[in-house]
Design a protein around this motif. Structure first.
Motif: not given
Length: 181
Positions: A99-109
């Protein structure tokens, strides 16, 4: 006989000296006592936290969590009083990395949760250890540490009724998308 009385008197004097020299148990200041509710249990909503001027915590600047209960990938579940990621849960971490690689502009908490058993302080710490354990594992398999934040909810969202099956659902780490403000 005279020596026996001298020894007995000396032993009494020595024991009186030792016993009188013991310190009394210190009395805690009322402001530092835990906030307890009915049945002498801690109410996590009644616990006040003082501002610490020496804290090393930094304010979040990147945004806010999208939804507190909305995990973008399957949650990671833990055993009772455990913070280590079980091998059965590791494929979920691969999905989070994808998910992180597919959404490079987003971050996770990474939001750590606990079941209701234990004190509020212990559960906040355990939730923090769980979230950081997941973060370290994600970093070890290629996750970007700059895009991962941790948050402990402790037992604030836990269900108190039911049994082990319900409590097991509370022992988790959710992956919540961090929305830009």
């Amino acid at each position: 006989m005279k020596h026996v009385f001298k020894l007995l008197g000396l032993a009494l004097a020595l024991s009186a000296l030792v016993l009188s020299g013991c310190k009394k148990k210190p009395v805690r200041d009322e402001s530092t006592l835990p906030a307890t509710g009915p049945g002498n249990t801690i109410d996590p909503n009644a616990v006040a936290f003082a501002e610490d001027p020496n804290t090393q915590l930094t304010k979040r600047t990147g945004g806010t969590p999208d939804s507190e209960n909305k995990s973008v990938v399957d949650a990671i579940y833990f055993g009772l009083d455990r913070a280590a990621v079980a091998s059965a849960e590791r494929p979920k971490l691969e999905a989070a990395l994808k998910w992180l690689k597919d959404n490079p502009e987003k971050s996770l908490v990474l939001v750590g949760h606990c079941d209701w058993r234990g004190t509020a302080e212990y559960n906040l710490g355990l939730g923090d250890r769980r979230a950081n354990s997941v973060k370290r594992f994600l970093e070890s398999i290629g996750g970007d540490a700059k895009r991962l934040e941790t948050l402990s909810k402790g037992s604030t969202d836990a269900k108190q009724g039911g049994g082990e099956a319900e409590w097991g659902k509370d022992r988790r780490v959710d992956f919540v998308e961090l929305k830009k403000q």
